[in-house]
Write a protein that holds these residues in place. Structure first.
Motif, PDB file in Angstrom:
ATOM      1  N   ALA A 209      -2.696  12.664   0.661  1.00 35.24           N
ATOM      2  CA  ALA A 209      -3.882  11.875   0.305  1.00 35.24           C
ATOM      3  C   ALA A 209      -5.152  12.386   0.973  1.00 35.24           C
ATOM      4  N   ASP A 210      -5.033  12.928   2.179  1.00 33.52           N
ATOM      5  CA  ASP A 210      -6.221  13.407   2.877  1.00 33.52           C
ATOM      6  C   ASP A 210      -6.829  14.639   2.202  1.00 33.52           C
ATOM      7  N   GLN A 211      -6.065  15.286   1.329  1.00 33.35           N
ATOM      8  CA  GLN A 211      -6.581  16.431   0.576  1.00 33.35           C
ATOM      9  C   GLN A 211      -7.191  15.997  -0.756  1.00 33.35           C
ATOM     10  N   LEU A 212      -6.969  14.724  -1.123  1.00 35.83           N
ATOM     11  CA  LEU A 212      -7.350  14.244  -2.454  1.00 35.83           C
ATOM     12  C   LEU A 212      -8.378  13.123  -2.374  1.00 35.83           C
ATOM     13  N   LEU A 213      -9.419  13.336  -1.596  1.00 33.87           N
ATOM     14  CA  LEU A 213     -10.413  12.286  -1.368  1.00 33.87           C
ATOM     15  C   LEU A 213     -11.187  11.944  -2.634  1.00 33.87           C
ATOM     16  N   ASN A 214     -11.223  12.847  -3.611  1.00 36.46           N
ATOM     17  CA  ASN A 214     -11.949  12.576  -4.853  1.00 36.46           C
ATOM     18  C   ASN A 214     -11.141  11.755  -5.854  1.00 36.46           C
ATOM     19  N   VAL A 215      -9.861  11.541  -5.568  1.00 33.14           N
ATOM     20  CA  VAL A 215      -9.031  10.726  -6.460  1.00 33.14           C
ATOM     21  C   VAL A 215      -9.382   9.258  -6.254  1.00 33.14           C
ATOM     22  N   GLU A 216      -9.813   8.590  -7.314  1.00 35.18           N
ATOM     23  CA  GLU A 216     -10.259   7.199  -7.207  1.00 35.18           C
ATOM     24  C   GLU A 216      -9.147   6.188  -7.453  1.00 35.18           C
ATOM     25  N   HIS A 217      -8.171   6.562  -8.303  1.00 32.33           N
ATOM     26  CA  HIS A 217      -7.104   5.607  -8.620  1.00 32.33           C
ATOM     27  C   HIS A 217      -5.758   6.301  -8.768  1.00 32.33           C
ATOM     28  N   TYR A 218      -4.729   5.581  -8.356  1.00 31.80           N
ATOM     29  CA  TYR A 218      -3.348   5.959  -8.634  1.00 31.80           C
ATOM     30  C   TYR A 218      -2.791   4.871  -9.551  1.00 31.80           C
ATOM     31  N   ILE A 219      -2.612   5.200 -10.817  1.00 28.21           N
ATOM     32  CA  ILE A 219      -2.104   4.229 -11.786  1.00 28.21           C
ATOM     33  C   ILE A 219      -0.591   4.384 -11.821  1.00 28.21           C
ATOM     34  N   VAL A 220       0.104   3.351 -11.345  1.00 30.63           N
ATOM     35  CA  VAL A 220       1.530   3.466 -11.044  1.00 30.63           C
ATOM     36  C   VAL A 220       2.396   2.834 -12.125  1.00 30.63           C
ATOM     37  N   CYS A 221       3.341   3.607 -12.612  1.00 31.01           N
ATOM     38  CA  CYS A 221       4.300   3.153 -13.613  1.00 31.01           C
ATOM     39  C   CYS A 221       5.552   2.623 -12.917  1.00 31.01           C
ATOM     40  N   ASP A 222       5.978   1.444 -13.290  1.00 27.36           N
ATOM     41  CA  ASP A 222       7.118   0.774 -12.665  1.00 27.36           C
ATOM     42  C   ASP A 222       8.430   1.340 -13.193  1.00 27.36           C
ATOM     43  N   THR A 223       9.279   1.845 -12.297  1.00 26.44           N
ATOM     44  CA  THR A 223      10.591   2.355 -12.697  1.00 26.44           C
ATOM     45  C   THR A 223      11.720   1.459 -12.200  1.00 26.44           C
ATOM     46  N   GLY A 224      11.348   0.293 -11.670  1.00 27.05           N
ATOM     47  CA  GLY A 224      12.365  -0.614 -11.151  1.00 27.05           C
ATOM     48  C   GLY A 224      12.671  -0.402  -9.685  1.00 27.05           C
ATOM     49  N   SER A 225      11.871   0.422  -9.019  1.00 29.94           N
ATOM     50  CA  SER A 225      12.078   0.664  -7.593  1.00 29.94           C
ATOM     51  C   SER A 225      11.784  -0.607  -6.802  1.00 29.94           C
ATOM     52  N   SER A 226      12.567  -0.837  -5.761  1.00 30.16           N
ATOM     53  CA  SER A 226      12.384  -2.035  -4.937  1.00 30.16           C
ATOM     54  C   SER A 226      11.363  -1.819  -3.823  1.00 30.16           C
ATOM     55  N   LYS A 227      10.823  -0.611  -3.739  1.00 34.77           N
ATOM     56  CA  LYS A 227       9.880  -0.290  -2.665  1.00 34.77           C
ATOM     57  C   LYS A 227       8.582  -1.089  -2.821  1.00 34.77           C
ATOM     58  N   SER A 228       8.118  -1.642  -1.712  1.00 37.23           N
ATOM     59  CA  SER A 228       6.858  -2.381  -1.708  1.00 37.23           C
ATOM     60  C   SER A 228       5.731  -1.446  -1.274  1.00 37.23           C
ATOM     61  N   PHE A 229       4.599  -1.555  -1.960  1.00 41.94           N
ATOM     62  CA  PHE A 229       3.470  -0.684  -1.646  1.00 41.94           C
ATOM     63  C   PHE A 229       2.321  -1.451  -0.986  1.00 41.94           C
ATOM     64  N   ALA A 230       2.601  -2.673  -0.573  1.00 39.53           N
ATOM     65  CA  ALA A 230       1.551  -3.494   0.031  1.00 39.53           C
ATOM     66  C   ALA A 230       0.991  -2.841   1.294  1.00 39.53           C
ATOM     67  N   GLU A 231       1.859  -2.144   2.038  1.00 38.24           N
ATOM     68  CA  GLU A 231       1.428  -1.512   3.284  1.00 38.24           C
ATOM     69  C   GLU A 231       1.065  -0.048   3.103  1.00 38.24           C
ATOM     70  N   SER A 232       1.072   0.425   1.878  1.00 38.41           N
ATOM     71  CA  SER A 232       0.771   1.829   1.618  1.00 38.41           C
ATOM     72  C   SER A 232      -0.668   2.146   1.992  1.00 38.41           C
ATOM     73  N   SER A 233      -0.874   3.352   2.494  1.00 41.85           N
ATOM     74  CA  SER A 233      -2.232   3.801   2.833  1.00 41.85           C
ATOM     75  C   SER A 233      -3.099   3.924   1.590  1.00 41.85           C
ATOM     76  N   LEU A 234      -2.453   3.946   0.407  1.00 43.21           N
ATOM     77  CA  LEU A 234      -3.185   4.086  -0.852  1.00 43.21           C
ATOM     78  C   LEU A 234      -3.247   2.784  -1.639  1.00 43.21           C
ATOM     79  N   ALA A 235      -2.841   1.673  -0.999  1.00 43.22           N
ATOM     80  CA  ALA A 235      -2.734   0.386  -1.711  1.00 43.22           C
ATOM     81  C   ALA A 235      -4.034  -0.004  -2.414  1.00 43.22           C
ATOM     82  N   LEU A 236      -5.177   0.251  -1.791  1.00 46.42           N
ATOM     83  CA  LEU A 236      -6.453  -0.166  -2.382  1.00 46.42           C
ATOM     84  C   LEU A 236      -6.813   0.647  -3.622  1.00 46.42           C
TER      85      LEU A 236
END
Length: 512
Positions: free
Chosen positions: A116-143
């Motif tokens: 992510a530190d190399q991709l400062l110009n990326v404004e959004h990560y549009i995430v497709c749900d595959t049924g993963s149980s992983k929570s992204f609430a604490e992700s550094s990219l959550a916003l």
């Protein structure tokens, strides 16, 4: 006309017809058109406009279809990326491609978090749900993260679409080069539309066809032949998340598939798994092969076993990709890539840039509405590839007196592993990144299952360096299919008087 406009036309003409089938669930053209429009609307609401670059790192799924058509509808430029790439490989393309937004799957977000530190110009990560149980609430990219599903639901059916010209760039396909760094082939709306239409017309792909899409959708072979071509004429796409012989047999039988497209490796696996399944291919009227040359023995054995014709063709990313196919209304010649498809011209050129005589070997050159605009931000490489109105492919070929072309050899040292392109320099640069490597050279060796495999020759700085160490190093920096199957240590690499590595000598060593 472009492919998103054509989708709208087809949806009006055949609203209830199945556009695709995924995991036994059907979606009509009207439903697909609605989701594409809503997703396009949401992208517009997020601030994306004509000319913005959006990366698409998604596996075979409805997500891919909706995302690509939706982004193209607002004039965004789509950059398909192999989701199997390692973070360093992703990072290069995303930076070089000036990507503003990334559409990807939840299970891949860890890769993007790491770079992510190399991709400062990326404004959004549009995430497709595959049924993963992983929570992204604490992700550094959550916003920066947005839900693909929620965006599609929230979008409007009405969006102000920009005026688009046929020559506007639609897709940038990154294809590896001999420099080791991927080059972005810029394909216009005209390139994409014309090749899908001309391929569909040449192969008579029509509204009655159900086409198996088992090749990866990020690859231009699947993109044009298995996705855009059938959607062009109201056909149905059978989306396969991954290649599995047993699942291919089940789907072709259950969904009454009529066309299968694959690389020779796939045909080999299907043939080896044919016991008890020959009737599953009873409805297949045509098999299409590309990506690498199919051994004549495999072609004949497959056709005899399944009682179906295989039409071999040829293409490359820079040509959107199809330039040749064996015709359906004339004799098919085993070992040949066929003849010119509609509106595309192929020629064999000698070293003076003149058309070679029949039977003479030269470089295959292509001309037509499918040929790329050029390489993104690489003017010199563009000028080398596009000369005098022709695209020089880098492949050595010959033509017979009936206009059938034959690939003789690759001018470049590309290795084809299961239909995927691997360039030696790309792997060599990774090896040179290891502190224990003094010199490295990479070649392709014949492999019974994948066609070719990657073989490395290394001169170590430390004699104690182990093969397993280098293998693990490569696994950490390369996609799986690029990882060497074999690494040999040498005291020195064979070279000519100018210091150039003699790859032929290395190939001879492997084939002894």
């Amino acid at each position: 006309m472009n492919i998103t406009e054509q989708l709208s036309v087809t949806a009006k003409e055949h609203p209830q017809k199945n556009a695709y089938v995924f995991q036994d669930s059907t979606t009509s053209y009207m439903e697909l058109e609605g989701m594409v429009s809503k997703f396009a609307s949401s992208l517009h609401d997020l601030g994306y406009r004509k000319g913005d670059h959006i990366a698409l790192a998604v596996g075979n799924s409805p997500y891919y279809v909706i995302a690509m058509y939706g982004a193209l509808r607002i004039g965004a430029i789509v950059i398909p990326i192999n989701p199997m790439y390692m973070p360093s490989e992703l990072g290069y393309i995303l930076k070089n491609g000036d990507v503003k937004g990334i559409i990807t799957m939840d299970i891949l977000m860890e890769k993007f978090e790491g770079i992510a530190d190399q991709l400062l110009n990326v404004e959004h990560y549009i995430v497709c749900d595959t049924g993963s149980s992983k929570s992204f609430a604490e992700s550094s990219l959550a916003l920066k993260m947005k839900s693909f599903t929620e965006l599609t639901k929230a979008g409007s059916m009405n969006v102000d679409l920009p005026e688009m010209d046929d020559e506007d760039t639609a897709i940038i396909l990154y294809t590896s080069g001999t420099t080791g760094k991927p080059k972005g082939a810029m394909l216009s709306h005209k390139n994409i539309y014309s090749n899908a239409k001309d391929t569909a017309d040449y192969l008579s792909i029509n509204g009655d066809d159900c086409v198996v899409a088992a090749l990866p959708m990020f690859h231009v072979f699947c993109l044009t032949v298995s996705l855009n071509a059938p959607l062009m004429n109201g056909g149905t796409v059978l989306i396969m998340p991954k290649f599995s012989p047993q699942e291919i047999f089940r789907v072709t039988s259950d969904q009454k598939a009529t066309i299968f497209a694959g690389v020779p490796t796939m045909y080999n696996y299907l043939l080896q798994s044919a016991e008890g399944h020959t009737d599953d291919f009873a409805g297949i009227r045509l098999c299409i092969s590309g990506g690498s040359s199919m051994p004549v023995a495999l072609l004949k054995n497959f056709e005899e076993k399944f009682n179906v014709r295989i039409s071999e063709g040829y293409g490359l990313s820079e040509a959107s990709p199809v330039t040749c196919f064996n015709p359906l209304d004339r004799p098919r010649k085993p070992g040949s890539i066929g003849q010119n498809i509609l509106n595309v011209e192929n020629k064999v050129m000698n070293e003076f840039g003149e058309e070679a005589a029949v039977g003479e070997v030269g470089e295959l050159a292509v001309r037509g509405p499918n040929v790329m605009k050029g390489y993104y931000k690489l003017d010199e490489e563009t000028d080398m590839a596009l000369r005098g109105g022709w695209l020089y492919t880098g492949d050595m070929a010959r033509m017979d007196n009936e206009g059938y072309f034959y690939i003789v050899d690759r001018k470049k040292d590309m290795i084809l592993v299961g239909g995927y392109n691997v360039y030696p320099r790309e792997v060599e640069e990774v090896l040179y990144g290891h502190p224990g490597v003094e010199e490295a050279a990479v070649i392709g060796a014949p492999h019974p299952e994948t066609g070719e495999s990657v073989v490395c020759f290394v001169v170590p700085k430390d004699p104690a360096l182990k093969e397993v160490v280098l293998h693990e190093f490569c696994e950490a920096h390369l996609a799986k299919y690029k990882v060497p199957s074999r690494i040999e240590f040498m005291e020195e690499l064979p070279k000519n008087t100018t210091g150039k590595v003699l790859r032929k000598s290395l190939r001879d060593k492997v084939n002894q």
